[in-house]
Design an enzyme around this catalytic site. Structure first.
Site, PDB file in Angstrom:
ATOM      1  N   TYR A  16      -3.457 -29.437 -73.938  1.00  0.00           N
ATOM      2  CA  TYR A  16      -2.994 -29.941 -75.232  1.00  0.00           C
ATOM      3  C   TYR A  16      -3.285 -28.936 -76.342  1.00  0.00           C
ATOM      4  O   TYR A  16      -2.455 -28.716 -77.221  1.00  0.00           O
ATOM      5  CB  TYR A  16      -3.647 -31.286 -75.543  1.00  0.00           C
ATOM      6  N   GLU A  17      -4.461 -28.316 -76.287  1.00  0.00           N
ATOM      7  CA  GLU A  17      -4.871 -27.374 -77.336  1.00  0.00           C
ATOM      8  C   GLU A  17      -4.356 -25.958 -77.094  1.00  0.00           C
ATOM      9  O   GLU A  17      -4.667 -25.047 -77.849  1.00  0.00           O
ATOM     10  CB  GLU A  17      -6.403 -27.356 -77.450  1.00  0.00           C
ATOM     11  N   GLY A  31      -3.455 -44.509 -79.956  1.00  0.00           N
ATOM     12  CA  GLY A  31      -3.006 -45.510 -80.926  1.00  0.00           C
ATOM     13  C   GLY A  31      -3.563 -46.893 -80.647  1.00  0.00           C
ATOM     14  O   GLY A  31      -3.252 -47.840 -81.360  1.00  0.00           O
ATOM     15  N   GLY A  75      -9.933 -43.591 -79.270  1.00  0.00           N
ATOM     16  CA  GLY A  75     -10.612 -42.469 -79.906  1.00  0.00           C
ATOM     17  C   GLY A  75     -11.600 -42.949 -80.952  1.00  0.00           C
ATOM     18  O   GLY A  75     -12.731 -42.467 -81.036  1.00  0.00           O
ATOM     19  N   TYR A 104      -9.084 -38.039 -87.928  1.00  0.00           N
ATOM     20  CA  TYR A 104     -10.488 -37.840 -88.290  1.00  0.00           C
ATOM     21  C   TYR A 104     -10.740 -38.177 -89.760  1.00  0.00           C
ATOM     22  O   TYR A 104     -11.757 -38.785 -90.093  1.00  0.00           O
ATOM     23  CB  TYR A 104     -10.937 -36.416 -87.985  1.00  0.00           C
TER      24      TYR A 104
END
Length: 160
Positions: free
Chosen positions: A26-27, A94, A98, A132
């Site tokens: 992903y990164e 969602g 997280g 965040y």
């Protein structure tokens, strides 16, 4: 929604490595992953672990993780937690997973009298930055990450 946050256990090393690889993909940092399952097993579950991991299970299935360790702030004179990696599978994002992982670590900080919970976020990762900030995170743009690794680390270690 059935969500459980649990401490990673011996035998979870393969799962943790799988999450690390997915996060690296992903990164766009796939080429930086050299960790092995044996490395994860040794450092998470060895006799004196210095790194810890929480697993998020949604409806009985592992869907994310938070890998962390203790830090120390000389300014505060207290330990804190450094969140090294946070990952949630795309199909369940969602759903508050997280946030539940962050809340779990924040509660640990509160309960242990720790001074802070810190982590990095890639500056191009707008969805993560937005998430965040929604959790109350403050971006510290005035700091630059420094790192010495590989041949440069060896050279520095050998200097007299």
């Amino acid at each position: 929604m059935s969500l459980i946050i649990r401490r990673a256990e011996p035998g979870d090393a393969g799962l943790v490595l799988e999450f690390i690889i997915k996060l690296a993909e992903y990164e766009k940092l796939n080429d930086e992953v050299s960790a092995t399952e044996a490395d994860i097993e040794k450092h998470l579950f060895g006799p004196e672990p210095k790194v810890f991991c929480e697993i998020a299970e949604h409806e009985g299935k592992p869907v994310g993780f938070a890998l962390w360790f203790y830090t120390f702030s000389t300014f505060q004179g207290r330990h804190g937690i450094w969140l090294e990696d946070l990952y949630v599978e795309p199909g369940v994002r969602g759903n508050g997973i997280g946030k539940a992982l962050l809340r779990h670590l924040a509660r640990r900080c509160r309960d242990e009298g720790l001074g802070r919970l810190s982590w990095w976020v890639l500056n191009w990762n707008e969805p993560a930055i937005k998430f965040y900030k929604a959790q109350g995170a403050v971006m510290h743009d005035e700091w630059t990450v420094c790192r010495v690794s590989g041949p440069e680390l060896e050279a520095l270690a050998e200097e007299k």
